[in-house]
Design a protein around this motif. Structure first.
Motif, mmCIF file in Angstrom:
data_model
loop_
_atom_site.group_PDB
_atom_site.id
_atom_site.type_symbol
_atom_site.label_atom_id
_atom_site.label_comp_id
_atom_site.label_asym_id
_atom_site.label_seq_id
_atom_site.Cartn_x
_atom_site.Cartn_y
_atom_site.Cartn_z
ATOM 1 N N UNK A 59 -1.770 2.159 13.639
ATOM 2 C CA UNK A 59 -1.801 0.789 14.157
ATOM 3 C C UNK A 59 -2.465 -0.171 13.168
ATOM 4 N N UNK A 60 -3.583 0.237 12.571
ATOM 5 C CA UNK A 60 -4.286 -0.647 11.634
ATOM 6 C C UNK A 60 -3.471 -0.907 10.377
ATOM 7 N N UNK A 61 -2.823 0.118 9.854
ATOM 8 C CA UNK A 61 -1.995 -0.053 8.651
ATOM 9 C C UNK A 61 -0.794 -0.945 8.946
ATOM 10 N N UNK A 62 -0.201 -0.774 10.112
ATOM 11 C CA UNK A 62 0.946 -1.608 10.485
ATOM 12 C C UNK A 62 0.515 -3.061 10.655
ATOM 13 N N UNK A 63 -0.648 -3.278 11.258
ATOM 14 C CA UNK A 63 -1.136 -4.660 11.414
ATOM 15 C C UNK A 63 -1.408 -5.292 10.052
ATOM 16 N N UNK A 64 -1.999 -4.534 9.148
ATOM 17 C CA UNK A 64 -2.254 -5.087 7.815
ATOM 18 C C UNK A 64 -0.939 -5.422 7.106
ATOM 19 N N UNK A 65 0.086 -4.599 7.316
ATOM 20 C CA UNK A 65 1.393 -4.884 6.725
ATOM 21 C C UNK A 65 1.975 -6.179 7.274
ATOM 22 N N UNK A 66 1.799 -6.436 8.556
ATOM 23 C CA UNK A 66 2.336 -7.646 9.174
ATOM 24 C C UNK A 66 1.490 -8.872 8.847
ATOM 25 N N UNK A 67 0.183 -8.744 8.958
ATOM 26 C CA UNK A 67 -0.709 -9.888 8.737
ATOM 27 C C UNK A 67 -0.959 -10.189 7.262
#
Length: 103
Positions: A59-67
């Motif tokens: 979840x954290x890696x995916x959020x960093x990819x989006x943000x």
């Protein structure tokens, strides 16, 4: 199979990356307002990416990819407290997602 399913993955990926870049640029479009209007936000998008990655991204890696940065940093820079009206619109919109089958 729908027309959407027939879009070439390369084309779909380009459109997805354009959407993400647009959301990164439009920091004035708050997640709470996106939720209230469209029933999804950057967090939803990052959750979908994490789910689609079959465990390759948490979840954290995916959020960093989006943000484009750690979520905590983006939140500190761009998030303010939601108004009661924003929360009400979001609740109604999320309820509609459930009623429509939560795409």
């Amino acid at each position: 199979m729908t027309t959407l399913d027939n879009i070439d993955d390369r084309v779909a990926a380009q459109a997805f990356r354009r959407l993400v870049r647009h959301l990164r640029h439009r920091t004035d479009a708050a997640n709470i307002d996106l939720m209230g209007l469209a029933g999804f936000c950057r967090n939803c998008l990052s959750d979908w990416v994490a789910e689609a990655s079959d465990g390759a991204l948490d979840k954290d890696a995916a959020r960093e990819a989006i943000y484009g940065m750690p979520y905590a940093q983006w939140k500190a820079l761009h998030v303010s407290e939601a108004t009661p009206e924003q929360l009400e619109r979001m609740a109604a919109s999320v309820a509609r997602n459930r009623a429509d089958g939560d795409i």
